[in-house]
Enzyme design. Structure first.
Site, mmCIF file in Angstrom:
data_model
loop_
_atom_site.group_PDB
_atom_site.id
_atom_site.type_symbol
_atom_site.label_atom_id
_atom_site.label_comp_id
_atom_site.label_asym_id
_atom_site.label_seq_id
_atom_site.Cartn_x
_atom_site.Cartn_y
_atom_site.Cartn_z
ATOM 1 N N GLY A 177 0.829 -1.203 0.000
ATOM 2 C CA GLY A 177 0.000 0.000 0.000
ATOM 3 C C GLY A 177 0.864 1.254 0.000
ATOM 4 O O GLY A 177 1.928 1.280 0.622
ATOM 5 N N HIS B 273 -2.170 -21.627 47.008
ATOM 6 C CA HIS B 273 -1.005 -22.409 47.440
ATOM 7 C C HIS B 273 -1.138 -23.846 46.950
ATOM 8 O O HIS B 273 -2.221 -24.416 47.068
ATOM 9 C CB HIS B 273 -0.901 -22.399 48.966
ATOM 10 C CG HIS B 273 0.176 -23.310 49.472
ATOM 11 N ND1 HIS B 273 1.504 -22.937 49.460
ATOM 12 C CD2 HIS B 273 0.114 -24.570 49.959
ATOM 13 C CE1 HIS B 273 2.233 -23.928 49.942
ATOM 14 N NE2 HIS B 273 1.422 -24.944 50.260
#
Ligand code: FAD
Ligand code: NAD
Length: 477
Positions: free
Chosen positions: A122, A456
């Site tokens: 482009g 945990h």
């Protein structure tokens, strides 16, 4: 015949394709022009990131880590493998498949969101009555004229060349060649111990190359927190065996049959390094080639970046620019967020990208990740801060993973306790850093993090403990 759109995007990388999709979501008619042609000579959306950057490099990093684990770490788990061997074609084919899936995914998303895709180069061709003309030249030489009320330039970047080492992608490689070597070179040289040099150097080292990195600067990764770069240098050299030579300025590279003789100078004078392949990774430069910016009056700065303000507006109203082609870190997530922000502004919304909370990740083993200010930056600014550091070695999940190297470091303002920076060297730093990004974005204090329940056993507990450490009350140390 001219085809008119509300928005024409030039470039289909993370900045361009994400901007195009967001603009389409907001009800705008959108065209995206992209020139990328892959090794099979097919159009391939996704830009550098999907084709020859983030994605293929991470695929090879993962594959090479698996090879390393199988060869050196499985036995510790009681997992015995027989004779280990490398099927490099299979490894490369896996990487290519991932790239094909993701680039094909962008084409699918364009269809889904009704973004009209044009394959070709482009260029601007001046202003039109209502916006700007963009001419698309297809690889076959056909031309299509588009008109956009707004144009977003997202043309990305290309490797920075250096005269001493011209890339041929056979012996002297850029990122494209570094991601597709069909044999493991015995001796691999890398010019530049930055992000690409470290990631690609790690891949080929794990696959069996002797890797030497020649870095012009005397400092290693100066943008990272000094504690992270110091520790990372030690791990990458001592544990992983990368030969990183700082203050090394390459002056000449000469072909000697099937090898290369690299001449460089350092503090001790002139040195020579013999290698079989050489990767050049000395940064990237904005790609504005052939855009004909002068036809619409969009200026670039002295380094070739398209000049934009904090909202990605160029000097010409209606023309915007995002991603690697403009100032700021050359990161895919930065490009994407700028694409979104521009699309939303075109649609009349308020939107911006907070440059203070853009995370950085380097996918070495262990990974490095950071957000916000480094300790050296705070010192230079005279900010009074407290530091909390916690090692992965004291974390149960890290131990079960067998990835106990590194730490999380939190920097917080001494008076207000607001978190100013987070630096991680360790397993899955790329994932862990997002909690820090959220914390900084919400202006959290280290106390806020200290009081949030973390699962945990999890690596994120190291982040929690580092927050407690800011106040001198780590629980597991
Ligand atoms: P690009 O992705 O470069 O896309 C630009 C597109 O525009 C390309 O398709 C190009 O062909 C096209 N184009 C250019 N000019 C024209 C024109 N005139 N007409 C039509 N089309 C045109 N970043 C991360 O955040 N994480 C990572 O892990 C990471 N790893 C990387 C690894 C490597 C090896 C490399 C090289 C880069 C990596 N990056 C990473 C950086 C990341 O790839 C870039 O920041 C990102 O791709 C920039 O996006 P962009 O949209 O601005 O440009
Ligand atoms: P970089 O800026 O990260 O590193 C380039 C290195 O080359 C620097 O350390 C620089 O001092 C050194 N250098 C420059 N000229 C030299 C010379 N003549 N001789 C020796 N050393 C020299 O650039 P890169 O590694 O090429 O990567 C380009 C960009 O791509 C990065 O800045 C980053 O934005 C992006 N990237 C990001 C990731 C990620 O996010 N994980 C991965 C790869 C690339």
């Amino acid at each position: 015949m001219t085809q008119a759109f509300d928005v024409v995007v030039i470039g289909g990388g993370p900045g361009g394709y994400i901007g195009a999709i967001r603009a389409a979501q907001l009800g705008l008619s959108v065209a995206c022009v992209d020139a990328w042609t892959n090794a099979k000579n097919k159009p391939s959306l996704g830009g550098t990131c999907l084709n020859v950057g983030c994605i293929p490099s991470k695929a090879l990093l993962e594959s090479s880590e698996n090879y390393e684990r199988a060869g050196h770490h499985f036995a510790e788990h009681g997992v015995m493998v027989g004779q280990l061997s490398l099927d490099l074609p299979q490894m490369l084919a896996r990487k290519d498949r991932i790239v094909d899936q993701l680039t094909g995914g962008v084409a699918y998303l364009f269809k889904k969101h009704k973004v009209t895709s044009f394959h070709g180069h482009g260029r601007f061709d001046g202003s039109a009555e209502d916006g700007f003309r963009v001419v698309v030249s297809s690889p076959k030489g056909e031309e299509t004229v588009l008109q956009g009320r707004h144009v977003i330039i997202a043309t990305g970047s290309v490797p920075r060349p250096i005269p001493a080492a011209p890339v041929d992608n056979e012996f002297i490689l850029d990122n494209v060649g570094a991601l597709s070597m069909t044999a493991v070179p015995k001796r691999l040289g890398v010019i530049g111990a930055g992000v690409i040099g470290l990631e690609m150097g790690s891949v080929w080292k794990r696959l069996g190359s002797e890797v030497t990195l020649l870095e012009a600067l005397d400092a290693f990764l100066p943008a990272a927190d000094e504690q992270v770069s110091r520790e990372a240098l030690r791990m990458l050299t001592k544990d992983q065996g990368l030969d990183i030579r700082l203050g090394a300025k390459v002056t000449q590279v000469a072909r000697k049959g099937k090898a290369l003789k690299v001449t460089y100078s350092d503090a001790h004078g002139e040195q020579v390094l013999d290698v079989d392949r050489l990767i050049v990774a000395v940064g990237r430069v904005p790609n504005t080639e052939g855009l004909q910016l002068e036809s619409v009056g969009v200026p670039c700065d002295a380094r070739g970046f398209i000049e934009v303000d904090g909202h990605c507006r160029t000097a010409v109203p209606g023309i915007w620019a995002v991603g690697d082609a403009v100032r700021g870190p050359m990161l895919a997530h930065k490009a994407e967020e700028e694409g979104v922000a521009v699309a939303e502004q075109i649609a009349g919304q308020q939107s911006h990208v907070d440059f203070n909370t853009i995370p950085w990740v380097i996918y070495t083993a262990p990974e490095m990740a950071w957000v916000g200010q480094t300790e050296q930056q705070l010192r230079a600014q005279g900010v009074d801060y407290r530091t909390g550091v916690f090692p992965f070695a004291a974390n149960g999940r890290a131990k079960s993973l067998g990835e106990t190297r590194g730490f999380v470091k939190i920097l917080a303002d001494r008076q207000t306790d607001r978190m100013l920076g987070v630096h991680i060297l360790g397993p899955f730093a790329s994932e862990l850093i997002t909690e820090a990004v959220v914390a900084l974005e919400f202006h959290a204090s280290s106390e806020d993090i200290a009081r949030i329940v973390h699962a945990h056993p999890a690596l994120s507990e190291v982040f929690h403990e580092a927050a407690l450490a800011v106040d001198g009350r780590s629980l597991n140390m």
